[in-house]
Design a protein around this motif. Sequence first.
Motif, PDB file in Angstrom:
ATOM      1  N   THR A  74       0.852  -1.178   0.000  1.00  0.00           N
ATOM      2  CA  THR A  74       0.000   0.000   0.000  1.00  0.00           C
ATOM      3  C   THR A  74       0.893   1.234   0.000  1.00  0.00           C
ATOM      4  OG1 THR A  74      -0.126   0.265   2.411  1.00  0.00           O
ATOM      5  CG2 THR A  74      -1.733  -1.226   1.391  1.00  0.00           C
ATOM      6  N   ARG A  75       0.292   2.387  -0.076  1.00  0.00           N
ATOM      7  CA  ARG A  75       1.090   3.614  -0.074  1.00  0.00           C
ATOM      8  C   ARG A  75       1.650   3.935   1.306  1.00  0.00           C
ATOM      9  NH1 ARG A  75      -2.941   8.718  -0.301  1.00  0.00           N
ATOM     10  NH2 ARG A  75      -4.441   7.980   1.233  1.00  0.00           N
ATOM     11  N   TYR A  76       1.179   3.224   2.330  1.00  0.00           N
ATOM     12  CA  TYR A  76       1.659   3.443   3.695  1.00  0.00           C
ATOM     13  C   TYR A  76       2.789   2.500   4.092  1.00  0.00           C
ATOM     14  CZ  TYR A  76      -2.711   5.984   3.887  1.00  0.00           C
ATOM     15  OH  TYR A  76      -3.735   6.854   3.624  1.00  0.00           O
ATOM     16  N   GLU A  77       3.272   1.725   3.157  1.00  0.00           N
ATOM     17  CA  GLU A  77       4.279   0.715   3.482  1.00  0.00           C
ATOM     18  C   GLU A  77       5.562   1.327   4.046  1.00  0.00           C
ATOM     19  OE1 GLU A  77       6.710  -3.007   1.478  1.00  0.00           O
ATOM     20  OE2 GLU A  77       5.229  -1.928   0.294  1.00  0.00           O
ATOM     21  N   ILE A  78       6.081   2.354   3.422  1.00  0.00           N
ATOM     22  CA  ILE A  78       7.327   2.973   3.878  1.00  0.00           C
ATOM     23  C   ILE A  78       7.125   3.586   5.266  1.00  0.00           C
ATOM     24  CG2 ILE A  78       9.087   4.708   3.368  1.00  0.00           C
ATOM     25  CD1 ILE A  78       9.046   2.323   1.433  1.00  0.00           C
TER      26      ILE A  78
END
Length: 153
Positions: A74-78
């Motif tokens: 997802t875009r929240y992985e980092i």
Amino acid sequence: MENSTPTQAEPTSRALAFAERRGFKLAVYGRTVAALLMAGAALWGYYYPNNLWIAGLFIVFAAIGLLPLAAVDTRYEITARYAFFAMDALLISAVISFAPLSSGDDVPQNLVFLTSRVHFYYIVIVASVLTLSPRLVIWTGAWSVAGLVASIA
């Protein structure tokens, strides 16, 4: 003029992202196993009732540590990676600060810095290396130092 052939950087960056993701998953699973083993050690190493609440805390830490896996792909992985390693450094700091050295005798808490508990920071930093991100390793080290300073204070 647009180049229609893929560049060498695209497959390389995809392979690196895959390796980073795989290393992060390995770090999360390894942390979970380590926390569960530490829960078992707490059951054996402390007297009742201290052993139950310490083991329970480690089990909760193991469960909470699995949450960042929901952010994979997802875009929240980092962001989840950075939060995961900061949380681990702070949890180790809390254990160093508040978990008793012994449940038998009245041992001064400041002796914790003469034990091997501070070596848990090394494990977290090494686990962050699995993500292949130098920034994340520095981030984890900085949180470890901040947590240790707070524990000493």
